[in-house]
Design an enzyme around this catalytic site. Sequence first.
Site, PDB file in Angstrom:
ATOM      1  N   PHE A  45       0.811  -1.220   0.000  1.00 46.75           N
ATOM      2  CA  PHE A  45       0.000   0.000   0.000  1.00 46.75           C
ATOM      3  C   PHE A  45       0.841   1.265   0.000  1.00 46.75           C
ATOM      4  O   PHE A  45       0.350   2.343  -0.336  1.00 46.75           O
ATOM      5  CB  PHE A  45      -0.947   0.013   1.215  1.00 46.75           C
ATOM      6  CG  PHE A  45      -0.274   0.395   2.509  1.00 46.75           C
ATOM      7  CD1 PHE A  45      -0.022   1.729   2.810  1.00 46.75           C
ATOM      8  CD2 PHE A  45       0.130  -0.575   3.427  1.00 46.75           C
ATOM      9  CE1 PHE A  45       0.615   2.089   4.002  1.00 46.75           C
ATOM     10  CE2 PHE A  45       0.771  -0.222   4.607  1.00 46.75           C
ATOM     11  CZ  PHE A  45       1.013   1.114   4.890  1.00 46.75           C
ATOM     12  N   CYS A  88       9.520   1.566   3.554  1.00 47.45           N
ATOM     13  CA  CYS A  88      10.393   0.456   3.934  1.00 47.45           C
ATOM     14  C   CYS A  88      11.821   0.931   4.144  1.00 47.45           C
ATOM     15  O   CYS A  88      12.628   0.232   4.715  1.00 47.45           O
ATOM     16  CB  CYS A  88      10.366  -0.624   2.873  1.00 47.45           C
ATOM     17  SG  CYS A  88      11.045  -0.033   1.332  1.00 47.45           S
ATOM     18  N   LYS A 120      -1.058  -7.275  -9.250  1.00 43.24           N
ATOM     19  CA  LYS A 120      -2.075  -7.323  -8.191  1.00 43.24           C
ATOM     20  C   LYS A 120      -1.673  -6.246  -7.189  1.00 43.24           C
ATOM     21  O   LYS A 120      -0.859  -6.466  -6.305  1.00 43.24           O
ATOM     22  CB  LYS A 120      -2.077  -8.712  -7.531  1.00 43.24           C
ATOM     23  CG  LYS A 120      -3.386  -9.130  -6.869  1.00 43.24           C
ATOM     24  CD  LYS A 120      -3.850  -8.250  -5.748  1.00 43.24           C
ATOM     25  CE  LYS A 120      -3.072  -8.383  -4.461  1.00 43.24           C
ATOM     26  NZ  LYS A 120      -3.465  -7.366  -3.436  1.00 43.24           N
ATOM     27  N   GLU A 132      -4.947  -3.833  -2.256  1.00 44.48           N
ATOM     28  CA  GLU A 132      -6.398  -3.562  -2.306  1.00 44.48           C
ATOM     29  C   GLU A 132      -6.777  -2.295  -1.545  1.00 44.48           C
ATOM     30  O   GLU A 132      -7.887  -1.795  -1.677  1.00 44.48           O
ATOM     31  CB  GLU A 132      -7.172  -4.772  -1.774  1.00 44.48           C
ATOM     32  CG  GLU A 132      -6.973  -5.108  -0.291  1.00 44.48           C
ATOM     33  CD  GLU A 132      -5.727  -5.956  -0.002  1.00 44.48           C
ATOM     34  OE1 GLU A 132      -4.728  -5.856  -0.750  1.00 44.48           O
ATOM     35  OE2 GLU A 132      -5.750  -6.706   0.993  1.00 44.48           O
ATOM     36  N   GLU A 176       8.857  -4.165  13.395  1.00 46.19           N
ATOM     37  CA  GLU A 176       8.735  -3.138  12.356  1.00 46.19           C
ATOM     38  C   GLU A 176       7.421  -2.404  12.621  1.00 46.19           C
ATOM     39  O   GLU A 176       6.341  -2.916  12.333  1.00 46.19           O
ATOM     40  CB  GLU A 176       8.694  -3.756  10.957  1.00 46.19           C
ATOM     41  CG  GLU A 176       8.602  -2.672   9.886  1.00 46.19           C
ATOM     42  CD  GLU A 176       8.267  -3.168   8.492  1.00 46.19           C
ATOM     43  OE1 GLU A 176       7.517  -4.140   8.335  1.00 46.19           O
ATOM     44  OE2 GLU A 176       8.755  -2.545   7.539  1.00 46.19           O
ATOM     45  N   SER A 196       5.273  -7.080   3.444  1.00 45.90           N
ATOM     46  CA  SER A 196       5.806  -7.394   4.773  1.00 45.90           C
ATOM     47  C   SER A 196       6.559  -8.728   4.756  1.00 45.90           C
ATOM     48  O   SER A 196       6.328  -9.574   3.883  1.00 45.90           O
ATOM     49  CB  SER A 196       4.661  -7.449   5.781  1.00 45.90           C
ATOM     50  OG  SER A 196       3.741  -8.438   5.381  1.00 45.90           O
TER      51      SER A 196
HETATM   52  P1  NAD Z   1       1.448  -6.683   3.087  1.00 47.02           P
HETATM   53  O1  NAD Z   1       2.487  -7.731   3.160  1.00 47.02           O
HETATM   54  O2  NAD Z   1       0.335  -6.704   4.068  1.00 47.02           O
HETATM   55  O3  NAD Z   1       0.735  -6.698   1.642  1.00 47.02           O
HETATM   56  C1  NAD Z   1       1.493  -6.673   0.453  1.00 47.02           C
HETATM   57  C2  NAD Z   1       0.685  -7.357  -0.651  1.00 47.02           C
HETATM   58  O4  NAD Z   1       0.459  -8.725  -0.284  1.00 47.02           O
HETATM   59  C3  NAD Z   1      -0.685  -6.737  -0.891  1.00 47.02           C
HETATM   60  O5  NAD Z   1      -0.929  -6.702  -2.276  1.00 47.02           O
HETATM   61  C4  NAD Z   1      -1.636  -7.686  -0.165  1.00 47.02           C
HETATM   62  O6  NAD Z   1      -2.902  -7.775  -0.793  1.00 47.02           O
HETATM   63  C5  NAD Z   1      -0.928  -9.031  -0.248  1.00 47.02           C
HETATM   64  N1  NAD Z   1      -1.154  -9.876   0.931  1.00 47.02           N
HETATM   65  C6  NAD Z   1      -1.368  -9.463   2.218  1.00 47.02           C
HETATM   66  N2  NAD Z   1      -1.502 -10.523   3.037  1.00 47.02           N
HETATM   67  C7  NAD Z   1      -1.373 -11.630   2.274  1.00 47.02           C
HETATM   68  C8  NAD Z   1      -1.395 -13.027   2.544  1.00 47.02           C
HETATM   69  N3  NAD Z   1      -1.589 -13.488   3.772  1.00 47.02           N
HETATM   70  N4  NAD Z   1      -1.221 -13.879   1.522  1.00 47.02           N
HETATM   71  C9  NAD Z   1      -1.013 -13.423   0.274  1.00 47.02           C
HETATM   72  N5  NAD Z   1      -0.973 -12.107  -0.047  1.00 47.02           N
HETATM   73  C10 NAD Z   1      -1.143 -11.216   0.931  1.00 47.02           C
HETATM   74  O7  NAD Z   1       2.211  -5.277   3.118  1.00 47.02           O
HETATM   75  P2  NAD Z   1       1.585  -3.818   3.182  1.00 47.02           P
HETATM   76  O8  NAD Z   1       0.989  -3.621   4.536  1.00 47.02           O
HETATM   77  O9  NAD Z   1       0.754  -3.542   1.984  1.00 47.02           O
HETATM   78  O10 NAD Z   1       2.908  -2.940   3.024  1.00 47.02           O
HETATM   79  C11 NAD Z   1       3.749  -2.609   4.103  1.00 47.02           C
HETATM   80  C12 NAD Z   1       4.892  -3.586   4.217  1.00 47.02           C
HETATM   81  O11 NAD Z   1       5.610  -3.618   2.992  1.00 47.02           O
HETATM   82  C13 NAD Z   1       5.921  -3.182   5.255  1.00 47.02           C
HETATM   83  O12 NAD Z   1       6.328  -4.332   5.941  1.00 47.02           O
HETATM   84  C14 NAD Z   1       7.068  -2.600   4.442  1.00 47.02           C
HETATM   85  O13 NAD Z   1       8.332  -2.671   5.042  1.00 47.02           O
HETATM   86  C15 NAD Z   1       7.005  -3.466   3.243  1.00 47.02           C
HETATM   87  N6  NAD Z   1       7.648  -2.827   2.105  1.00 47.02           N
HETATM   88  C16 NAD Z   1       8.858  -3.305   1.728  1.00 47.02           C
HETATM   89  C17 NAD Z   1       9.519  -2.705   0.668  1.00 47.02           C
HETATM   90  C18 NAD Z   1      10.852  -3.214   0.228  1.00 47.02           C
HETATM   91  O14 NAD Z   1      11.292  -2.795  -0.813  1.00 47.02           O
HETATM   92  N7  NAD Z   1      11.516  -4.082   0.953  1.00 47.02           N
HETATM   93  C19 NAD Z   1       8.939  -1.628  -0.010  1.00 47.02           C
HETATM   94  C20 NAD Z   1       7.690  -1.184   0.402  1.00 47.02           C
HETATM   95  C21 NAD Z   1       7.053  -1.800   1.470  1.00 47.02           C
END
Ligand code: NAD
Length: 504
Positions: free
Chosen positions: A157, A289, A181, A184, A389, A234
């Site tokens: 997001f 991140c 994808k 959402e 985090e 994450s």
């Molecule tokens: P998230 O892991 O909750 O979601 C990321 C994506 O995965 C979304 O599209 C979501 O729909 C999907 N998703 C969520 N739960 C899932 C599951 N159980 N099974 C399959 N798919 C699933 O992350 P977020 O809250 O959208 O973003 C924040 C996180 O992203 C933080 O931890 C941040 O550090 C990380 N991030 C990392 C980087 C990097 O480059 N390392 C960059 C940006 C964000």
Amino acid sequence: MSATETLTPTTVSHWINGNPVAATSGRSGIVSNPATGDVIAEVGFAAADDVNAAVAAATAASIEWRSTPLSRRAEVMFNLRDLIVKNRARLAEIISRENGKTIADALGEVARGLENVEFACGIPNLLKGGYTEQASRGVDVYQIRQPLGVVAGITPFNFPAMVPLWMLSTAIACGNAFILKPSEKVPSAAVFLAEMAKEAGVPDGVLNLIHGDKVAVDLLLTHPGIKAISFVGSTPVARYIYETATRSGKRVQALGGAKNHMLVLPDADIAMAADAAVSAGYGAAGERCMAISVVLAVGNVADPLIAAIRERVARIKVGPGSEPASEMGPLITREHRDRVAAHLNYAISEGATLSIDGRLDPATQTAGFFLGPSLIDNAKPGMRCYDTEIFGPVLSVVRVDTYAEALRLINENAYGNGTAIFTQNGGAARQFQFDVEVGMVGINVPIPVPVSYYSFGGWKSSLFGDLHMYGPEGVQFYTRSKVVTSRWPDPASSKVDLGFPQVR
Ligand code: NAD
């Protein structure tokens, strides 16, 4: 309809084969404006039929697209670049409305995403292989890089446009068809990107979007028509994505979470270090991140540094991202805001000092998902504020006596995304760069996101997979190499030889 005339829809649709397609699963999610708490859109979630339709469209389109001359693929990327430049204000507004970040920050995100499109404009040069003449007598050997076919990306997001652009510009320029994808929680920026891609000349089916949650993701991870998965999000989900998709035989790069430390040596310029800690700790409400989450204050630097940070935090204007005066917007959801705020209580009960309490910021009195910038002093490993985090506007200061102790903490941390050192001593900085077990390092630079012609990726639990994202490693990820050994002998000289081919 041209990309510039499009309005943000109140129902967000998939984008399959170059057109919006309504979801049929009956499942959906809501999109909120974090600055007001209002529901601003509904997004239909994908089920198997939607994912199958996207993969079928992508598979059909990928055959012609991989045959399309490189000069045309480059031209399409140049067109996309121009459209994003032309529409950057509109794109930033969409990002800010769903994510909450300020317009200025959203424009910064667009600019960094644009760099990846500009990198992809050089695709003819990037795909040049190697050629060896006379590897053996009359034998030449050369390497070519070919696209994988249909590849997919799953994005978080916090960067609704930049992270999709990290992936899709390189994947498409390399000759693949791409299925995105997006998160959402922030689906509309990706739809606008798809509209602009169509206007830029990306053929129907080469870029597809499906919206949804875990159901949609799981279908992508196991679909036999998809060759590779790029993920950013994450760490627990990144690990799951890597394990599930590799089990299905796919190539995977899964970037996870972070706990970025900023090390401040006693010789650092205090004002400069405080400016950096505040900018990198509270920018985008800490939802980056590469945000700085921990300041490691070495020796006697802690007291003056904390005083300088407090001075600066007192001046930060928290408010809706759409208001030009706002420097920091809300968090993504009410639940996330409450989770972040709970860390302030944990910190107090675990023995740390709450130096600034963001719950007292006037913005928290509104219906938006606001939390003011918070500062925790005397944090230590073992406390939740240090070990987790938090992904919010909370900066924790750990007081350490020596550089060695600070380095040990960074290297023992489970994450290894970004880190920074602040010092005026070049030798100390050089030693830190050599010693530290982190993928992206800043020397007097608090958010060292690599420019687009390097690659982005952390170490340890911040990345699952072998190749970092975008840049040269992105090109490697989205292509596979083929090595051709060729000779054109006189047929008259041909004979049977059962020995193993030798080159001398
Ligand atoms: P998230 O892991 O909750 O979601 C990321 C994506 O995965 C979304 O599209 C979501 O729909 C999907 N998703 C969520 N739960 C899932 C599951 N159980 N099974 C399959 N798919 C699933 O992350 P977020 O809250 O959208 O973003 C924040 C996180 O992203 C933080 O931890 C941040 O550090 C990380 N991030 C990392 C980087 C990097 O480059 N390392 C960059 C940006 C964000």
